[in-house]
Design a protein around this motif. Structure first.
Motif, PDB file in Angstrom:
ATOM      1  N   LYS A   1       0.830  -1.213   0.000  1.00 52.72           N
ATOM      2  CA  LYS A   1       0.000   0.000   0.000  1.00 52.72           C
ATOM      3  C   LYS A   1       0.859   1.256   0.000  1.00 52.72           C
ATOM      4  O   LYS A   1       0.541   2.236  -0.686  1.00 52.72           O
ATOM      5  CB  LYS A   1      -0.935   0.011   1.204  1.00 52.72           C
ATOM      6  N   TYR A   2       1.944   1.194   0.760  1.00 49.37           N
ATOM      7  CA  TYR A   2       2.803   2.373   0.891  1.00 49.37           C
ATOM      8  C   TYR A   2       4.102   2.201   0.101  1.00 49.37           C
ATOM      9  O   TYR A   2       5.165   2.666   0.505  1.00 49.37           O
ATOM     10  CB  TYR A   2       3.088   2.635   2.372  1.00 49.37           C
ATOM     11  N   LYS A   3       4.000   1.550  -1.031  1.00 45.93           N
ATOM     12  CA  LYS A   3       5.194   1.213  -1.801  1.00 45.93           C
ATOM     13  C   LYS A   3       5.947   2.432  -2.312  1.00 45.93           C
ATOM     14  O   LYS A   3       7.142   2.350  -2.609  1.00 45.93           O
ATOM     15  CB  LYS A   3       4.849   0.286  -2.973  1.00 45.93           C
ATOM     16  N   ASP A   4       5.269   3.562  -2.403  1.00 47.11           N
ATOM     17  CA  ASP A   4       5.912   4.762  -2.939  1.00 47.11           C
ATOM     18  C   ASP A   4       6.511   5.652  -1.853  1.00 47.11           C
ATOM     19  O   ASP A   4       6.943   6.771  -2.146  1.00 47.11           O
ATOM     20  CB  ASP A   4       4.907   5.559  -3.774  1.00 47.11           C
ATOM     21  N   GLN A   5       6.543   5.164  -0.612  1.00 50.09           N
ATOM     22  CA  GLN A   5       7.181   5.934   0.452  1.00 50.09           C
ATOM     23  C   GLN A   5       8.050   5.011   1.303  1.00 50.09           C
ATOM     24  O   GLN A   5       7.857   3.804   1.316  1.00 50.09           O
ATOM     25  CB  GLN A   5       6.140   6.635   1.331  1.00 50.09           C
ATOM     26  N   GLY A   6       9.014   5.594   1.970  1.00 49.59           N
ATOM     27  CA  GLY A   6       9.902   4.797   2.807  1.00 49.59           C
ATOM     28  C   GLY A   6      10.749   3.835   1.983  1.00 49.59           C
ATOM     29  O   GLY A   6      10.975   4.036   0.787  1.00 49.59           O
ATOM     30  N   THR A   7      11.211   2.789   2.626  1.00 48.20           N
ATOM     31  CA  THR A   7      12.055   1.785   1.972  1.00 48.20           C
ATOM     32  C   THR A   7      11.224   0.897   1.062  1.00 48.20           C
ATOM     33  O   THR A   7      10.132   0.464   1.438  1.00 48.20           O
ATOM     34  CB  THR A   7      12.743   0.902   3.041  1.00 48.20           C
ATOM     35  N   ASP A   8      11.742   0.610  -0.122  1.00 48.90           N
ATOM     36  CA  ASP A   8      11.040  -0.278  -1.058  1.00 48.90           C
ATOM     37  C   ASP A   8      11.248  -1.724  -0.619  1.00 48.90           C
ATOM     38  O   ASP A   8      12.166  -2.404  -1.074  1.00 48.90           O
ATOM     39  CB  ASP A   8      11.543  -0.071  -2.481  1.00 48.90           C
ATOM     40  N   LEU A   9      10.393  -2.188   0.256  1.00 53.28           N
ATOM     41  CA  LEU A   9      10.558  -3.518   0.846  1.00 53.28           C
ATOM     42  C   LEU A   9      10.188  -4.652  -0.106  1.00 53.28           C
ATOM     43  O   LEU A   9      10.555  -5.800   0.126  1.00 53.28           O
ATOM     44  CB  LEU A   9       9.709  -3.635   2.119  1.00 53.28           C
ATOM     45  N   LEU A  10       9.455  -4.338  -1.164  1.00 51.64           N
ATOM     46  CA  LEU A  10       9.032  -5.366  -2.129  1.00 51.64           C
ATOM     47  C   LEU A  10       9.852  -5.338  -3.410  1.00 51.64           C
ATOM     48  O   LEU A  10       9.685  -6.211  -4.261  1.00 51.64           O
ATOM     49  CB  LEU A  10       7.548  -5.201  -2.475  1.00 51.64           C
ATOM     50  N   ARG A  11      10.734  -4.370  -3.542  1.00 54.72           N
ATOM     51  CA  ARG A  11      11.527  -4.195  -4.771  1.00 54.72           C
ATOM     52  C   ARG A  11      10.603  -4.215  -5.988  1.00 54.72           C
ATOM     53  O   ARG A  11      10.867  -4.886  -6.992  1.00 54.72           O
ATOM     54  CB  ARG A  11      12.604  -5.293  -4.877  1.00 54.72           C
ATOM     55  N   HIS A  12       9.508  -3.461  -5.893  1.00 53.65           N
ATOM     56  CA  HIS A  12       8.421  -3.572  -6.863  1.00 53.65           C
ATOM     57  C   HIS A  12       8.766  -3.062  -8.253  1.00 53.65           C
ATOM     58  O   HIS A  12       8.068  -3.367  -9.214  1.00 53.65           O
ATOM     59  CB  HIS A  12       7.176  -2.857  -6.333  1.00 53.65           C
ATOM     60  N   GLU A  13       9.827  -2.283  -8.390  1.00 52.13           N
ATOM     61  CA  GLU A  13      10.201  -1.774  -9.710  1.00 52.13           C
ATOM     62  C   GLU A  13      11.200  -2.674 -10.433  1.00 52.13           C
ATOM     63  O   GLU A  13      11.618  -2.376 -11.548  1.00 52.13           O
ATOM     64  CB  GLU A  13      10.774  -0.362  -9.567  1.00 52.13           C
ATOM     65  N   ASN A  14      11.567  -3.782  -9.811  1.00 55.98           N
ATOM     66  CA  ASN A  14      12.521  -4.718 -10.413  1.00 55.98           C
ATOM     67  C   ASN A  14      11.926  -6.127 -10.323  1.00 55.98           C
ATOM     68  O   ASN A  14      11.852  -6.696  -9.234  1.00 55.98           O
ATOM     69  CB  ASN A  14      13.860  -4.637  -9.669  1.00 55.98           C
ATOM     70  N   ALA A  15      11.473  -6.658 -11.432  1.00 51.47           N
ATOM     71  CA  ALA A  15      10.753  -7.934 -11.435  1.00 51.47           C
ATOM     72  C   ALA A  15      11.591  -9.071 -10.857  1.00 51.47           C
ATOM     73  O   ALA A  15      11.083  -9.920 -10.110  1.00 51.47           O
ATOM     74  CB  ALA A  15      10.312  -8.281 -12.853  1.00 51.47           C
ATOM     75  N   LYS A  16      12.881  -9.100 -11.186  1.00 52.23           N
ATOM     76  CA  LYS A  16      13.747 -10.167 -10.690  1.00 52.23           C
ATOM     77  C   LYS A  16      13.904 -10.083  -9.179  1.00 52.23           C
ATOM     78  O   LYS A  16      13.737 -11.090  -8.469  1.00 52.23           O
ATOM     79  CB  LYS A  16      15.112 -10.086 -11.369  1.00 52.23           C
ATOM     80  N   GLU A  17      14.202  -8.885  -8.685  1.00 48.94           N
ATOM     81  CA  GLU A  17      14.382  -8.732  -7.245  1.00 48.94           C
ATOM     82  C   GLU A  17      13.070  -8.948  -6.502  1.00 48.94           C
ATOM     83  O   GLU A  17      13.050  -9.525  -5.413  1.00 48.94           O
ATOM     84  CB  GLU A  17      14.957  -7.351  -6.935  1.00 48.94           C
TER      85      GLU A  17
END
Length: 216
Positions: A78-94
């Motif tokens: 939900k908060y992927k655009d703030q704080g630390t990117d814990l899901l690495r959502h902009e990098n499919a491999k990661e």
């Protein structure tokens, strides 16, 4: 008053997992302590939120969630655009590796470590006797898992790559308690695992959870 509410105990392993995630993402929250000793988690009002009578529960507006790993994933998304990117959502491999290693934590790491913490720490708090046979068996199981981690961490700084993620964060609470027992040697004897643990446990988010619990 914060829109996000968390019901739990400040330093229970599962509550700490959720609070660490909220802090890492910069989400304001209100912690509503539950007194498990008097059974507040078994009262009808709470069971309506968590039918299994466990902690924590998160309320975000009209959404109520339980199971700490699911809550952490929701918060990270939900908060992927703030704080630390814990899901690495902009990098499919990661992002895929985050999924893999969060599953490893849940399915391979958590069963032996949670049993060890119970035997070596929790039982003593309640005057119960440690079952050494269980400790020996679970230490062997966890050691084998940590051998895999040691190999993985020779290849990257963190489990899902070279960036801190939910895969690392989910390990923090139970490992914190393990490190207060003789079984800490399982971590300390593996140099890459030890360095990883020292790195993730020193993050300001978890240190704030500890400080808040001490002041509660």
């Amino acid at each position: 008053m914060a829109a996000v509410k968390v019901y739990g105990m400040p330093l229970s392993s599962c509550t700490a997992r959720v609070l660490t995630c909220l802090i890492e993402k910069g989400v304001e929250y209100e912690l509503i302590p539950l007194n498990l000793a008097v059974g507040e988690h078994k009262q009808p009002g709470y069971l309506a939120k968590q039918p299994f009578g466990q902690i924590p529960v998160l309320e975000d507006g009209d959404l109520t969630l339980f199971e700490s790993r699911a809550i952490a994933k929701y918060v990270a998304y939900k908060y992927k655009d703030q704080g630390t990117d814990l899901l690495r959502h902009e990098n499919a491999k990661e992002s895929a590796l985050v999924v893999v290693w969060t599953e490893v934590e849940s399915q391979q790491y958590n069963p032996p470590i949670s049993t060890l913490v119970y035997e070596l720490l929790i039982k003593g708090m309640y005057g119960m006797t440690t079952d050494q046979a269980v400790v020996d068996a679970q230490s062997e199981k966890l050691g084998k898992v940590l051998d895999v981690y040691e190999a993985r961490l020779t290849e990257s700084k963190y489990l899902a790559g070279n960036s801190y993620s939910l895969a690392d964060q989910n390990h923090i609470p139970y490992t914190y308690f393990l490190m207060k027992t003789p079984a800490a040697s399982l971590i300390n004897s593996r140099p890459h695992v030890k360095a990883w643990w020292e790195e993730i446990s020193s993050r300001p988010s978890f240190q704030k959870v500890l400080a808040n619990a001490a002041n509660a």
